[in-house]
Design a protein around this motif. Structure first.
Motif, short mmCIF file in Angstrom:
data_model
loop_
_atom_site.label_atom_id
_atom_site.label_comp_id
_atom_site.label_asym_id
_atom_site.label_seq_id
_atom_site.Cartn_x
_atom_site.Cartn_y
_atom_site.Cartn_z
N UNK A 1 1.45 7.01 -6.63
CA UNK A 1 0.54 7.94 -6.97
C UNK A 1 1.01 9.08 -6.59
N UNK A 2 1.67 9.39 -5.66
CA UNK A 2 2.16 10.80 -5.18
C UNK A 2 3.07 11.51 -6.29
N UNK A 3 3.95 10.49 -6.43
CA UNK A 3 5.12 10.90 -7.67
C UNK A 3 4.62 11.40 -8.80
N UNK A 4 3.97 10.23 -9.50
CA UNK A 4 3.48 10.47 -10.90
C UNK A 4 2.16 11.17 -11.15
N UNK A 5 1.44 11.13 -10.36
CA UNK A 5 -0.02 11.94 -10.66
C UNK A 5 0.16 13.13 -9.86
N UNK A 6 0.75 13.67 -8.70
CA UNK A 6 0.78 14.75 -7.93
C UNK A 6 2.13 15.40 -8.04
N UNK A 7 2.96 14.85 -8.57
CA UNK A 7 4.33 15.31 -8.72
C UNK A 7 5.14 15.71 -7.24
N UNK A 8 4.50 14.78 -6.26
CA UNK A 8 4.96 14.98 -4.90
C UNK A 8 5.84 13.74 -4.50
N UNK A 9 7.25 14.20 -3.94
CA UNK A 9 7.96 13.40 -3.51
C UNK A 9 8.18 13.25 -2.03
N UNK A 10 8.42 12.11 -1.61
CA UNK A 10 8.55 11.96 -0.11
C UNK A 10 9.68 10.99 0.31
N UNK B 1 0.76 -1.10 -0.04
CA UNK B 1 0.03 -0.02 0.02
C UNK B 1 0.81 1.24 0.14
N UNK B 2 1.99 1.33 0.72
CA UNK B 2 2.66 2.35 0.60
C UNK B 2 3.55 2.64 -0.50
#
Length: 191
Positions: A49-58, A42-43
Motif C-alpha cells: 500500500x505504501x509503495x503503490x498508493x503513496x509512492x513511499x518505500x521503506x 499484514x506487514x
C-alpha cells in the motif's frame, strides 16, 4: 513393598514426561509462529500500500518481511516435523507396519537428522558469532540495525530440530518397548 513393574516403569514415565514437555514447547512455538505469519502478511500489505498508493518505500519494512519469513520457516521446521507435516517421500514408508515405521524414524533420526543438525550448528557457529561481534547491520541505508538476529536463526533451527529429535527418539523407543502411558487417575493409585 513397591511392585518391581512399577519401579521399572518409573524411568519410562520420566522419559514420557520429558517428551511431552518438549512436545509442548514445540506446540507453543508453533502457535507463536502462527502470529508471525499474520504479522508478515499484514506487514507485506503495508509495504504494498505504501509503495503503490503513496509512492513511499521503506527498506526497513521490506527487510522486516524478509526477517519474519526466515523466522517462520527456520523456527517452524521443528513444529512441522513434529506434526508430520514436512515433506516426506513415502513411497514405501506408508505401506510399512507401524513398528517398521517407528524403526525407520529411529534410524533416520540417528543417521541423518542428528548428524546434519550437529553439522549445521557447528558450521554456523563462527558465522553467527562473528555477526554478533560486529553488531552486523543491514548493508542498505535505512535497513534494519540487527542482522545478527537474523543470522542467529541458523543456530536456533538445529537446536529446535534437536528438541524434535529428542521427542522422536524417546517416543520411538517407548513405542518399541510396548510401554503405554498410564492414565493419571490410574497412575495416582500406583504411587
Amino acid at each position: 513393598m513397591v511392585d518391581p513393574l512399577a519401579r521399572a516403569a518409573a524411568p519410562l514415565r520420566g522419559l514420557y514426561s520429558l517428551s511431552q514437555q518438549l512436545r509442548s514447547l514445540l506446540d507453543w512455538l508453533g502457535a507463536a509462529i502462527g502470529w508471525l505469519v499474520l504479522a508478515m502478511a499484514l506487514l507485506t500489505a503495508v509495504v504494498v500500500v505504501l509503495r503503490y498508493f503513496f509512492h513511499i518505500g521503506s527498506i526497513a519494512l521490506q527487510e522486516s518481511v524478509t526477517y519474519l519469513h526466515a523466522a517462520v520457516f527456520m523456527l517452524g521446521a521443528a513444529y512441522a516435523a513434529q506434526r508430520d507435516e514436512h515433506v516426506r517421500v513415502d513411497i514405501f514408508y506408508r505401506h510399512f507396519s507401524r513398528r517398521s515405521q517407528v524403526v525407520v524414524n529411529l534410524i533416520g533420526t540417528l543417521v541423518f537428522l542428528l548428524p546434519v543438525m550437529a553439522l549445521l550448528f557447528f558450521f554456523s557457529l563462527d558465522y553467527v558469532t562473528a555477526s554478533w561481534a560486529l553488531g552486523e547491520r543491514s548493508s542498505d541505508s535505512g535497513g534494519l540495525a540487527f542482522r545478527y538476529l537474523l543470522k542467529t536463526l541458523l543456530l536456533l533451527l538445529p537446536l529446535l530440530m534437536l528438541v524434535h529429535a529428542a521427542v522422536l527418539l524417546i517416543e520411538s523407543l517407548l513405542e518399541l518397548t510396548g510401554w503405554q502411558p498410564v492414565p493419571s487417575s490410574a497412575h495416582e493409585g500406583m504411587l
